[in-house]
Write a protein that holds these residues in place. Structure first.
Motif, PDB file in Angstrom:
ATOM      1  N   VAL A  79       0.853  -1.193   0.000  1.00  0.00           N
ATOM      2  CA  VAL A  79       0.000   0.000   0.000  1.00  0.00           C
ATOM      3  C   VAL A  79       0.887   1.241   0.000  1.00  0.00           C
ATOM      4  O   VAL A  79       1.912   1.283   0.675  1.00  0.00           O
ATOM      5  CB  VAL A  79      -0.973  -0.008   1.202  1.00  0.00           C
ATOM      6  N   VAL A  80       0.477   2.214  -0.807  1.00  0.00           N
ATOM      7  CA  VAL A  80       1.182   3.482  -0.889  1.00  0.00           C
ATOM      8  C   VAL A  80       0.178   4.591  -0.611  1.00  0.00           C
ATOM      9  O   VAL A  80      -0.938   4.574  -1.120  1.00  0.00           O
ATOM     10  CB  VAL A  80       1.819   3.684  -2.288  1.00  0.00           C
ATOM     11  N   LEU A  81       0.606   5.557   0.181  1.00  0.00           N
ATOM     12  CA  LEU A  81      -0.186   6.756   0.439  1.00  0.00           C
ATOM     13  C   LEU A  81       0.588   7.927  -0.152  1.00  0.00           C
ATOM     14  O   LEU A  81       1.647   8.299   0.352  1.00  0.00           O
ATOM     15  CB  LEU A  81      -0.400   6.950   1.939  1.00  0.00           C
ATOM     16  N   ALA A  82       0.090   8.456  -1.253  1.00  0.00           N
ATOM     17  CA  ALA A  82       0.713   9.597  -1.929  1.00  0.00           C
ATOM     18  C   ALA A  82      -0.223  10.786  -1.765  1.00  0.00           C
ATOM     19  O   ALA A  82      -1.169  10.963  -2.523  1.00  0.00           O
ATOM     20  CB  ALA A  82       0.944   9.283  -3.407  1.00  0.00           C
ATOM     21  N   ASN A  83       0.043  11.586  -0.745  1.00  0.00           N
ATOM     22  CA  ASN A  83      -0.830  12.699  -0.384  1.00  0.00           C
ATOM     23  C   ASN A  83      -0.375  13.968  -1.099  1.00  0.00           C
ATOM     24  O   ASN A  83       0.700  14.480  -0.829  1.00  0.00           O
ATOM     25  CB  ASN A  83      -0.816  12.882   1.134  1.00  0.00           C
ATOM     26  N   HIS A  84      -1.195  14.460  -2.012  1.00  0.00           N
ATOM     27  CA  HIS A  84      -0.920  15.724  -2.701  1.00  0.00           C
ATOM     28  C   HIS A  84      -1.290  16.835  -1.729  1.00  0.00           C
ATOM     29  O   HIS A  84      -2.452  16.987  -1.372  1.00  0.00           O
ATOM     30  CB  HIS A  84      -1.754  15.820  -3.979  1.00  0.00           C
ATOM     31  N   VAL A  85      -0.330  17.613  -1.310  1.00  0.00           N
ATOM     32  CA  VAL A  85      -0.540  18.523  -0.185  1.00  0.00           C
ATOM     33  C   VAL A  85      -1.495  19.683  -0.465  1.00  0.00           C
ATOM     34  O   VAL A  85      -2.006  20.286   0.469  1.00  0.00           O
ATOM     35  CB  VAL A  85       0.804  19.052   0.370  1.00  0.00           C
ATOM     36  N   THR A  86      -1.799  19.966  -1.731  1.00  0.00           N
ATOM     37  CA  THR A  86      -2.656  21.125  -2.022  1.00  0.00           C
ATOM     38  C   THR A  86      -3.812  20.839  -2.978  1.00  0.00           C
ATOM     39  O   THR A  86      -4.527  21.762  -3.353  1.00  0.00           O
ATOM     40  CB  THR A  86      -1.824  22.269  -2.629  1.00  0.00           C
ATOM     41  N   ALA A  87      -4.032  19.620  -3.366  1.00  0.00           N
ATOM     42  CA  ALA A  87      -5.008  19.335  -4.426  1.00  0.00           C
ATOM     43  C   ALA A  87      -6.464  19.462  -3.986  1.00  0.00           C
ATOM     44  O   ALA A  87      -7.338  19.710  -4.807  1.00  0.00           O
ATOM     45  CB  ALA A  87      -4.770  17.941  -5.004  1.00  0.00           C
ATOM     46  N   GLY A  88      -6.757  19.248  -2.712  1.00  0.00           N
ATOM     47  CA  GLY A  88      -8.146  19.262  -2.274  1.00  0.00           C
ATOM     48  C   GLY A  88      -8.886  18.011  -2.733  1.00  0.00           C
ATOM     49  O   GLY A  88      -8.299  17.069  -3.268  1.00  0.00           O
ATOM     50  N   HIS A  89     -10.202  18.029  -2.559  1.00  0.00           N
ATOM     51  CA  HIS A  89     -10.986  16.824  -2.826  1.00  0.00           C
ATOM     52  C   HIS A  89     -11.172  16.521  -4.311  1.00  0.00           C
ATOM     53  O   HIS A  89     -11.467  15.387  -4.676  1.00  0.00           O
ATOM     54  CB  HIS A  89     -12.346  16.904  -2.138  1.00  0.00           C
ATOM     55  N   THR A  90     -10.994  17.489  -5.175  1.00  0.00           N
ATOM     56  CA  THR A  90     -11.124  17.215  -6.615  1.00  0.00           C
ATOM     57  C   THR A  90      -9.807  16.782  -7.242  1.00  0.00           C
ATOM     58  O   THR A  90      -9.747  16.487  -8.428  1.00  0.00           O
ATOM     59  CB  THR A  90     -11.663  18.442  -7.373  1.00  0.00           C
ATOM     60  N   GLY A  91      -8.760  16.725  -6.447  1.00  0.00           N
ATOM     61  CA  GLY A  91      -7.475  16.266  -6.963  1.00  0.00           C
ATOM     62  C   GLY A  91      -6.895  17.235  -7.966  1.00  0.00           C
ATOM     63  O   GLY A  91      -7.228  18.416  -7.987  1.00  0.00           O
ATOM     64  N   ALA A  92      -6.038  16.717  -8.815  1.00  0.00           N
ATOM     65  CA  ALA A  92      -5.392  17.536  -9.837  1.00  0.00           C
ATOM     66  C   ALA A  92      -5.998  17.269 -11.209  1.00  0.00           C
ATOM     67  O   ALA A  92      -5.390  17.556 -12.234  1.00  0.00           O
ATOM     68  CB  ALA A  92      -3.886  17.250  -9.849  1.00  0.00           C
ATOM     69  N   PHE A  93      -7.205  16.722 -11.228  1.00  0.00           N
ATOM     70  CA  PHE A  93      -7.828  16.353 -12.495  1.00  0.00           C
ATOM     71  C   PHE A  93      -8.170  17.555 -13.359  1.00  0.00           C
ATOM     72  O   PHE A  93      -8.368  17.422 -14.562  1.00  0.00           O
ATOM     73  CB  PHE A  93      -9.085  15.508 -12.253  1.00  0.00           C
ATOM     74  N   ASP A  94      -8.237  18.751 -12.761  1.00  0.00           N
ATOM     75  CA  ASP A  94      -8.541  19.933 -13.551  1.00  0.00           C
ATOM     76  C   ASP A  94      -7.303  20.530 -14.211  1.00  0.00           C
ATOM     77  O   ASP A  94      -7.394  21.465 -14.992  1.00  0.00           O
ATOM     78  CB  ASP A  94      -9.241  20.990 -12.697  1.00  0.00           C
ATOM     79  N   GLU A  95      -6.130  19.965 -13.926  1.00  0.00           N
ATOM     80  CA  GLU A  95      -4.900  20.399 -14.576  1.00  0.00           C
ATOM     81  C   GLU A  95      -4.835  19.796 -15.981  1.00  0.00           C
ATOM     82  O   GLU A  95      -5.459  18.771 -16.252  1.00  0.00           O
ATOM     83  CB  GLU A  95      -3.684  19.944 -13.773  1.00  0.00           C
ATOM     84  N   PRO A  96      -4.104  20.434 -16.894  1.00  0.00           N
ATOM     85  CA  PRO A  96      -3.988  19.879 -18.252  1.00  0.00           C
ATOM     86  C   PRO A  96      -3.575  18.410 -18.237  1.00  0.00           C
ATOM     87  O   PRO A  96      -2.667  18.023 -17.498  1.00  0.00           O
ATOM     88  CB  PRO A  96      -2.911  20.753 -18.905  1.00  0.00           C
ATOM     89  N   GLN A  97      -4.259  17.601 -18.998  1.00  0.00           N
ATOM     90  CA  GLN A  97      -3.999  16.171 -19.161  1.00  0.00           C
ATOM     91  C   GLN A  97      -4.005  15.417 -17.834  1.00  0.00           C
ATOM     92  O   GLN A  97      -3.299  14.432 -17.655  1.00  0.00           O
ATOM     93  CB  GLN A  97      -2.688  15.945 -19.910  1.00  0.00           C
ATOM     94  N   GLY A  98      -4.810  15.870 -16.891  1.00  0.00           N
ATOM     95  CA  GLY A  98      -4.933  15.187 -15.604  1.00  0.00           C
ATOM     96  C   GLY A  98      -3.854  15.528 -14.603  1.00  0.00           C
ATOM     97  O   GLY A  98      -3.868  15.043 -13.480  1.00  0.00           O
ATOM     98  N   GLY A  99      -2.892  16.339 -15.011  1.00  0.00           N
ATOM     99  CA  GLY A  99      -1.858  16.832 -14.111  1.00  0.00           C
ATOM    100  C   GLY A  99      -1.063  15.748 -13.411  1.00  0.00           C
ATOM    101  O   GLY A  99      -0.849  14.648 -13.921  1.00  0.00           O
TER     102      GLY A  99
END
Length: 142
Positions: A79-99
């Motif tokens: 198991v891996v926990l990769a916590n994006h420190v600033t993405a929030g609940h919508t993640g980085a999916f709104d970044e170009p090409q899924g970020g």
């Protein structure tokens, strides 16, 4: 075959994780903790037979605490926990090409499904060069 789900879709991942066809999983902005949803609960973690990657979105993500609880409760599979420190609940999916979420996901599947050991470095050693926005920890990896 792999499974992945975002937010409530993560519960669906855990509801089907016992299926032997799945070789890897990703939980985006998701985690059960002590909740029950979509036919899954804390006991579903015991049905895991293949590696799982959790990708919560930091303190602003409502699912981060549950992802952290799941990480602590998983004992028999990698198991891996990769916590994006600033993405929030919508993640980085709104970044170009899924970020960064898409890029890290591709590295995970490239390693888990295709056996590319080069892609394992970020998960095995928490290498922050490629993913400085993530805090990465793992257990049960070989």
């Amino acid at each position: 075959v792999a499974s992945a789900g975002q937010s409530c879709g993560g519960a669906q991942v855990l509801a089907v994780c016992s299926d032997p066809r799945f070789k890897a999983h990703i939980m985006y902005n998701s985690g059960l903790g002590d909740m029950e949803m979509a036919g899954a609960d804390k006991s579903s973690l015991g049905n895991l037979h293949s590696p799982i990657l959790y990708m919560p979105g930091g303190d602003e993500d409502v699912a981060t605490k549950n992802a952290q609880k799941d990480f602590e409760n998983i004992s028999k599979v990698p198991v891996v926990l990769a916590n994006h420190v600033t993405a929030g609940h919508t993640g980085a999916f709104d970044e170009p090409q899924g970020g960064s979420y898409a890029k890290l996901s591709l590295d995970w599947f490239d390693w888990q499904l295709m056996g590319n050991k080069k892609s394992s470095k970020v998960f095995m050693k928490g290498d922050k060069k490629l993913y400085p926005m993530f805090t990465i920890k793992s257990k049960n990896l070989k």
